[in-house]
Design an enzyme around this catalytic site. Sequence first.
Site, PDB file in Angstrom:
ATOM      1  CB  ALA A  64      -0.891   0.007   1.234  1.00 41.85           C
ATOM      2  CD1 TRP A  65       1.913   2.209  -3.517  1.00 42.52           C
ATOM      3  CD2 TRP A  65       4.057   2.866  -3.497  1.00 42.52           C
ATOM      4  NE1 TRP A  65       2.478   1.796  -4.688  1.00 42.52           N
ATOM      5  CE2 TRP A  65       3.795   2.192  -4.713  1.00 42.52           C
ATOM      6  CE3 TRP A  65       5.334   3.362  -3.287  1.00 42.52           C
ATOM      7  CZ2 TRP A  65       4.775   2.015  -5.698  1.00 42.52           C
ATOM      8  CZ3 TRP A  65       6.293   3.179  -4.274  1.00 42.52           C
ATOM      9  CH2 TRP A  65       6.022   2.517  -5.452  1.00 42.52           C
ATOM     10  CG  HIS A  83       7.186  31.770   4.216  1.00 42.60           C
ATOM     11  ND1 HIS A  83       6.400  31.550   3.112  1.00 42.60           N
ATOM     12  CD2 HIS A  83       6.323  32.115   5.218  1.00 42.60           C
ATOM     13  CE1 HIS A  83       5.136  31.745   3.417  1.00 42.60           C
ATOM     14  NE2 HIS A  83       5.058  32.103   4.686  1.00 42.60           N
ATOM     15  CG  HIS A 212       5.130  35.459   8.338  1.00 43.45           C
ATOM     16  ND1 HIS A 212       4.039  35.432   9.176  1.00 43.45           N
ATOM     17  CD2 HIS A 212       5.162  34.244   7.742  1.00 43.45           C
ATOM     18  CE1 HIS A 212       3.430  34.259   9.074  1.00 43.45           C
ATOM     19  NE2 HIS A 212       4.090  33.518   8.218  1.00 43.45           N
TER      20      HIS A 212
END
Length: 263
Positions: A64-65, A83, A212
């Site tokens: 599964a992936w 950023h 920020h």
Amino acid sequence: MTATSTLADLAGLLLSGKIEVVDLTAPLGPSTPLIKLPPDFAVDTPKIEIHKISQYDKAGPFWAWNWLKLGEHSGTHFDAPQHWITGKDYPDGSTDTIPVGHFVAPVNVIDCSAQAAADSDFLLTAAGVRAWEAEHGAIGKGEWVLMRTDWDSRNGDEATFLNADASGPHSPGPTVDCIEYILERGAIGWGTQCIGTDAGSAGGMQPPFPAHNLVHKANRYGLASLCNLSKLPAKGAILIAAPLKIEKGTGSPIRALALVPKG
Ligand code: 23J
Ligand code: MN
């Protein structure tokens, strides 16, 4: 006390549970709350998608992936200096170039949960940080400063978490002078439990989005959507917060962990 014996002690304390590993991370999936920017101003980050490649079936009989569609600034995440425009020129300011030693550091937790419960627009000031230091001790160089608001209790529902009305989002965060002060102290970064490191009202501050603008200008880091800060002491825990090594990445979802002494 040598580094070798200290690390051996740490190993023993981890195995015996006398140092606990606390998960500071929200689940990451299609219902993870994402920031909404003013529409005339910006494009939003896309909703998270998790697509199955196979699940023990014809497409992959034994395995599964999944593959993911995911913005860098989704869920519990790390903000790198690049950023923000004020940090764009730091060669060591993207997720693949930040010195890895910065991802493990002591953490100061400033409890603003009562103020945030009384006022969604609560702002932590430099005076508030100084008052906290008078009680708990000075913030040291190279340490994280986290603002505890217990807003993780809202994290399951995007509207409650963003808490926006016609006048915009209402969520707690720092003032300009708060960020200036923690950077003066030499903090390695600033983290919160809200959708981003800045308050809902931060667009109207000078400069706009000081957590920020000023943190990344100083080549320092941000953490957003942290959980379980109520489980941390004011001082004395170690924070492990490492972004994926995305090439030229501006941020990354993280599995934020704290090492916390018990008893
Ligand atoms: C993009 C633009 C503005 C902001 C943000 C992202 C974040 O808060 C973030 O996740 O870094 S304020
Ligand atoms: Mn971010």
